[in-house]
Design a protein around this motif. Sequence first.
Motif, PDB file in Angstrom:
ATOM      1  N   SER A 218      40.208  45.569  41.658  1.00  0.00           N
ATOM      2  CA  SER A 218      40.021  46.774  40.837  1.00  0.00           C
ATOM      3  C   SER A 218      41.339  47.305  40.271  1.00  0.00           C
ATOM      4  CB  SER A 218      39.293  47.861  41.628  1.00  0.00           C
ATOM      5  OG  SER A 218      39.978  48.126  42.822  1.00  0.00           O
ATOM      6  N   LYS A 219      42.464  47.070  40.964  1.00  0.00           N
ATOM      7  CA  LYS A 219      43.744  47.574  40.446  1.00  0.00           C
ATOM      8  C   LYS A 219      44.234  46.754  39.253  1.00  0.00           C
ATOM      9  CE  LYS A 219      45.291  50.347  44.210  1.00  0.00           C
ATOM     10  NZ  LYS A 219      44.223  50.175  45.220  1.00  0.00           N
ATOM     11  N   ALA A 220      43.585  45.650  38.982  1.00  0.00           N
ATOM     12  CA  ALA A 220      43.945  44.842  37.810  1.00  0.00           C
ATOM     13  C   ALA A 220      42.821  44.879  36.763  1.00  0.00           C
ATOM     14  CB  ALA A 220      44.217  43.401  38.228  1.00  0.00           C
ATOM     15  N   ALA A 221      41.991  45.943  36.830  1.00  0.00           N
ATOM     16  CA  ALA A 221      40.830  46.025  35.929  1.00  0.00           C
ATOM     17  C   ALA A 221      41.242  46.012  34.461  1.00  0.00           C
ATOM     18  CB  ALA A 221      40.019  47.279  36.246  1.00  0.00           C
ATOM     19  N   HIS A 222      42.448  46.547  34.159  1.00  0.00           N
ATOM     20  CA  HIS A 222      42.912  46.597  32.761  1.00  0.00           C
ATOM     21  C   HIS A 222      43.066  45.206  32.152  1.00  0.00           C
ATOM     22  CE1 HIS A 222      46.331  46.564  35.510  1.00  0.00           C
ATOM     23  NE2 HIS A 222      47.024  45.943  34.575  1.00  0.00           N
ATOM     24  N   LEU A 223      43.146  44.171  32.992  1.00  0.00           N
ATOM     25  CA  LEU A 223      43.255  42.815  32.433  1.00  0.00           C
ATOM     26  C   LEU A 223      41.931  42.359  31.812  1.00  0.00           C
ATOM     27  CD1 LEU A 223      45.225  40.845  35.206  1.00  0.00           C
ATOM     28  CD2 LEU A 223      46.142  41.778  33.072  1.00  0.00           C
ATOM     29  N   GLY A 224      40.832  42.943  32.274  1.00  0.00           N
ATOM     30  CA  GLY A 224      39.529  42.503  31.761  1.00  0.00           C
ATOM     31  C   GLY A 224      39.167  41.090  32.215  1.00  0.00           C
ATOM     32  N   PHE A 225      39.591  40.724  33.401  1.00  0.00           N
ATOM     33  CA  PHE A 225      39.261  39.391  33.948  1.00  0.00           C
ATOM     34  C   PHE A 225      37.828  39.424  34.479  1.00  0.00           C
ATOM     35  CE2 PHE A 225      39.698  36.731  38.025  1.00  0.00           C
ATOM     36  CZ  PHE A 225      39.336  35.545  37.390  1.00  0.00           C
ATOM     37  N   LYS A 226      36.974  38.598  33.873  1.00  0.00           N
ATOM     38  CA  LYS A 226      35.563  38.539  34.292  1.00  0.00           C
ATOM     39  C   LYS A 226      35.206  37.093  34.613  1.00  0.00           C
ATOM     40  CE  LYS A 226      34.155  42.877  32.745  1.00  0.00           C
ATOM     41  NZ  LYS A 226      35.510  43.395  32.913  1.00  0.00           N
ATOM     42  N   PRO A 227      35.420  36.688  35.875  1.00  0.00           N
ATOM     43  CA  PRO A 227      35.123  35.292  36.221  1.00  0.00           C
ATOM     44  C   PRO A 227      33.635  34.994  36.067  1.00  0.00           C
ATOM     45  CG  PRO A 227      35.590  36.587  38.198  1.00  0.00           C
ATOM     46  CD  PRO A 227      35.891  37.475  37.029  1.00  0.00           C
ATOM     47  N   LYS A 228      33.335  33.759  35.655  1.00  0.00           N
ATOM     48  CA  LYS A 228      31.935  33.382  35.395  1.00  0.00           C
ATOM     49  C   LYS A 228      31.394  32.405  36.426  1.00  0.00           C
ATOM     50  CE  LYS A 228      31.708  33.960  30.372  1.00  0.00           C
ATOM     51  NZ  LYS A 228      33.104  34.267  30.032  1.00  0.00           N
ATOM     52  N   ASP A 229      32.295  31.675  37.082  1.00  0.00           N
ATOM     53  CA  ASP A 229      31.830  30.656  38.021  1.00  0.00           C
ATOM     54  C   ASP A 229      31.745  31.233  39.432  1.00  0.00           C
ATOM     55  OD1 ASP A 229      31.580  28.535  36.180  1.00  0.00           O
ATOM     56  OD2 ASP A 229      33.774  28.392  36.126  1.00  0.00           O
ATOM     57  N   SER A 230      31.056  30.516  40.299  1.00  0.00           N
ATOM     58  CA  SER A 230      30.935  30.932  41.697  1.00  0.00           C
ATOM     59  C   SER A 230      30.875  29.691  42.579  1.00  0.00           C
ATOM     60  CB  SER A 230      29.665  31.764  41.890  1.00  0.00           C
ATOM     61  OG  SER A 230      29.378  31.872  43.270  1.00  0.00           O
ATOM     62  N   SER A 231      31.478  29.807  43.763  1.00  0.00           N
ATOM     63  CA  SER A 231      31.450  28.694  44.713  1.00  0.00           C
ATOM     64  C   SER A 231      30.046  28.476  45.281  1.00  0.00           C
ATOM     65  CB  SER A 231      32.435  28.962  45.849  1.00  0.00           C
ATOM     66  OG  SER A 231      32.098  30.163  46.508  1.00  0.00           O
ATOM     67  N   GLU A 232      29.141  29.433  45.039  1.00  0.00           N
ATOM     68  CA  GLU A 232      27.777  29.313  45.612  1.00  0.00           C
ATOM     69  C   GLU A 232      27.116  27.978  45.305  1.00  0.00           C
ATOM     70  OE1 GLU A 232      25.740  31.131  47.950  1.00  0.00           O
ATOM     71  OE2 GLU A 232      27.864  31.568  48.060  1.00  0.00           O
ATOM     72  N   VAL A 233      27.374  27.451  44.107  1.00  0.00           N
ATOM     73  CA  VAL A 233      26.703  26.201  43.716  1.00  0.00           C
ATOM     74  C   VAL A 233      27.111  25.033  44.628  1.00  0.00           C
ATOM     75  CG1 VAL A 233      26.316  26.865  41.318  1.00  0.00           C
ATOM     76  CG2 VAL A 233      28.446  25.728  41.923  1.00  0.00           C
ATOM     77  N   PHE A 234      28.187  25.212  45.387  1.00  0.00           N
ATOM     78  CA  PHE A 234      28.635  24.142  46.287  1.00  0.00           C
ATOM     79  C   PHE A 234      28.267  24.416  47.745  1.00  0.00           C
ATOM     80  CE2 PHE A 234      31.653  24.322  42.712  1.00  0.00           C
ATOM     81  CZ  PHE A 234      31.461  23.049  42.196  1.00  0.00           C
TER      82      PHE A 234
END
Length: 267
Positions: A218-234
């Motif tokens: 949350s302290k880096a929210a200004h970067l707008g980093f929105k990951p799309k992948d997840s390890s769940e598929v493995f």
Amino acid sequence: RPFNRLLLTGAAGGLGKVLRERLRPYANILRLSDIGEMAPAAGPHEEVVRCDLADKAAVHQLIEGVDAILHFGSVSVERPFEEILGANICGVFHVYEAARRHGVKRVVFASSNHVIGFYKQDEHLDANCLRRPDGYYGLSKSYGEDMASFYFDRYGIETVSIRIGSSFPEPANRRMMSTWLSYDDLTHLLERCLYTPNVGHTVVYGMSDNRDVWWDNSKAAHLGFKPKDSSEVFRDKIEAQPMPAADDPARIYQGGAFVAAGPFGDD
Ligand code: 15L
């Protein structure tokens, strides 16, 4: 393309090889450096420079004429202190000092989860937590983050330090179910690190949108980093592996086996 010339150090390394392809859209010219040989030789819009980061004069030459630096060059695993010293500790100083001298305003620093490796896997951290490096490698990345902080405060050079979890094609074990960062998410994160204005010195954890995470961005929210992948598929594949013993560092610490590496030889 907002950057004329981008420098990627560590271009022959595990992530460097992946990024060489993926950074192409972001600059007119991609300058690639490594201490080792980089194959293939320079393609169109590429410059390939062999450079030992421990060599100050060579690093100063390397950085002349670049607009931003992705600093991925380093020894990337736990090793004796003397091996870490040249590339990681002297190297990061040479990079920042050359950036100052040549007027480079933005650095993306490949830090590592090993700066906080001695936290346990049931602890939750944000970017302001006290660092707990898990070895000489983690200490060198911790020093790099401090270098970034100093060069921003003193000279206004901005850095995003990415505490990269485990960036591989897929997670290799249970720990990496939490720390995994896909190559697509890494690429998106680097784009945000390069293009977001006013980052000062921002610390961000490099992980995908995994289910069970230890780190809060949350302290880096200004970067707008929105990951799309997840390890769940493995998950099924990973859970088919035997469970490590209860006292195995891989099961206890965020840094996994790194916390128990060494001592080496005469250390
Ligand atoms: C790192 O910092 C290493 O460079 C990489 O090889 C992995 O071991 C990764 O951390 C990890 O913790 O999984």
